[in-house]
Design a protein around this motif. Structure first.
Motif, PDB file in Angstrom:
ATOM      1  N   GLY A  28       1.481  -1.056   0.763  1.00 15.03           N
ATOM      2  CA  GLY A  28       0.054  -0.814   0.857  1.00 15.03           C
ATOM      3  C   GLY A  28      -0.738  -2.111   0.957  1.00 15.03           C
ATOM      4  O   GLY A  28      -1.954  -2.085   0.988  1.00 15.03           O
ATOM      5  N   GLN A  29      -0.058  -3.218   1.027  1.00 17.00           N
ATOM      6  CA  GLN A  29      -0.725  -4.515   1.117  1.00 17.00           C
ATOM      7  C   GLN A  29      -0.205  -5.287   2.311  1.00 17.00           C
ATOM      8  O   GLN A  29       0.596  -6.197   2.130  1.00 17.00           O
ATOM      9  CB  GLN A  29      -0.516  -5.301  -0.175  1.00 17.00           C
ATOM     10  N   PRO A  30      -0.483  -5.067   3.536  1.00 18.41           N
ATOM     11  CA  PRO A  30      -1.459  -4.102   4.013  1.00 18.41           C
ATOM     12  C   PRO A  30      -0.857  -2.784   4.483  1.00 18.41           C
ATOM     13  O   PRO A  30      -1.587  -1.870   4.827  1.00 18.41           O
ATOM     14  CB  PRO A  30      -2.089  -4.830   5.196  1.00 18.41           C
ATOM     15  N   TYR A  31       0.467  -2.650   4.547  1.00 16.28           N
ATOM     16  CA  TYR A  31       1.075  -1.440   5.097  1.00 16.28           C
ATOM     17  C   TYR A  31       1.936  -0.737   4.064  1.00 16.28           C
ATOM     18  O   TYR A  31       2.417  -1.347   3.115  1.00 16.28           O
ATOM     19  CB  TYR A  31       1.975  -1.776   6.304  1.00 16.28           C
ATOM     20  N   SER A  34       6.582   2.994   5.796  1.00 15.75           N
ATOM     21  CA  SER A  34       6.598   3.540   7.158  1.00 15.75           C
ATOM     22  C   SER A  34       5.574   2.826   8.039  1.00 15.75           C
ATOM     23  O   SER A  34       5.774   2.693   9.243  1.00 15.75           O
ATOM     24  CB  SER A  34       6.335   5.046   7.139  1.00 15.75           C
ATOM     25  N   GLY A  35       4.492   2.333   7.430  1.00 13.85           N
ATOM     26  CA  GLY A  35       3.483   1.587   8.181  1.00 13.85           C
ATOM     27  C   GLY A  35       4.029   0.306   8.776  1.00 13.85           C
ATOM     28  O   GLY A  35       3.684  -0.065   9.898  1.00 13.85           O
ATOM     29  N   TRP A  36       4.882  -0.400   8.017  1.00 12.53           N
ATOM     30  CA  TRP A  36       5.527  -1.608   8.546  1.00 12.53           C
ATOM     31  C   TRP A  36       6.360  -1.254   9.770  1.00 12.53           C
ATOM     32  O   TRP A  36       6.303  -1.928  10.806  1.00 12.53           O
ATOM     33  CB  TRP A  36       6.427  -2.266   7.492  1.00 12.53           C
ATOM     34  N   ALA A  37       7.153  -0.206   9.650  1.00 11.19           N
ATOM     35  CA  ALA A  37       8.010   0.207  10.765  1.00 11.19           C
ATOM     36  C   ALA A  37       7.183   0.590  11.984  1.00 11.19           C
ATOM     37  O   ALA A  37       7.501   0.198  13.109  1.00 11.19           O
ATOM     38  CB  ALA A  37       8.905   1.352  10.335  1.00 11.19           C
ATOM     39  N   GLU A  38       6.114   1.338  11.765  1.00 11.40           N
ATOM     40  CA  GLU A  38       5.269   1.767  12.878  1.00 11.40           C
ATOM     41  C   GLU A  38       4.522   0.599  13.508  1.00 11.40           C
ATOM     42  O   GLU A  38       4.482   0.468  14.727  1.00 11.40           O
ATOM     43  CB  GLU A  38       4.285   2.825  12.390  1.00 11.40           C
ATOM     44  N   GLU A  39       3.918  -0.258  12.685  1.00 10.57           N
ATOM     45  CA  GLU A  39       3.113  -1.368  13.188  1.00 10.57           C
ATOM     46  C   GLU A  39       3.917  -2.325  14.056  1.00 10.57           C
ATOM     47  O   GLU A  39       3.432  -2.850  15.056  1.00 10.57           O
ATOM     48  CB  GLU A  39       2.487  -2.140  12.022  1.00 10.57           C
ATOM     49  N   PHE A  40       5.184  -2.552  13.688  1.00  9.40           N
ATOM     50  CA  PHE A  40       6.000  -3.540  14.392  1.00  9.40           C
ATOM     51  C   PHE A  40       7.135  -2.918  15.190  1.00  9.40           C
ATOM     52  O   PHE A  40       8.037  -3.611  15.635  1.00  9.40           O
ATOM     53  CB  PHE A  40       6.537  -4.570  13.392  1.00  9.40           C
TER      54      PHE A  40
END
Length: 84
Positions: A28-31, A34-40
């Motif tokens: 959550g800081q910042p992702y 799953s957000g890390w995987a999606e963002e990159f």
């Protein structure tokens, strides 16, 4: 940032028997995980170290990122902090 670099290494060895995983904490800081995987656009499995597994304590001495190479026999053959 290390996420795209890890993905590049995986793609370099895509036809080899190399397995790359990563672990993270403080999601959550910042992702989120799953957000890390999606963002990159990662295809690398991301382990959640917030779940009490304390993966970093097994290998992580020093700074983030901390890189560990484990041989096929389960022995740690390389461990070091940094981007090199």
């Amino acid at each position: 940032m290390e996420a795209p670099q890890l993905e590049a290494v995986k793609q370099q060895f895509i036809n080899e028997e190399v397995i790359i995983i990563t672990a993270g904490k403080s999601w959550g800081q910042p992702y989120s995980c799953s957000g890390w995987a999606e963002e990159f656009s990662l295809t690398i499995p991301i382990l959640d170290d917030n779940s009490g597994n304390n993966i970093y304590a097994l290998f992580g001495i020093g700074y983030v990122p901390h890189n560990v190479v484990i041989g096929g026999n389960g022995l740690v053959i390389f461990t070091d902090s940094g981007f090199n």
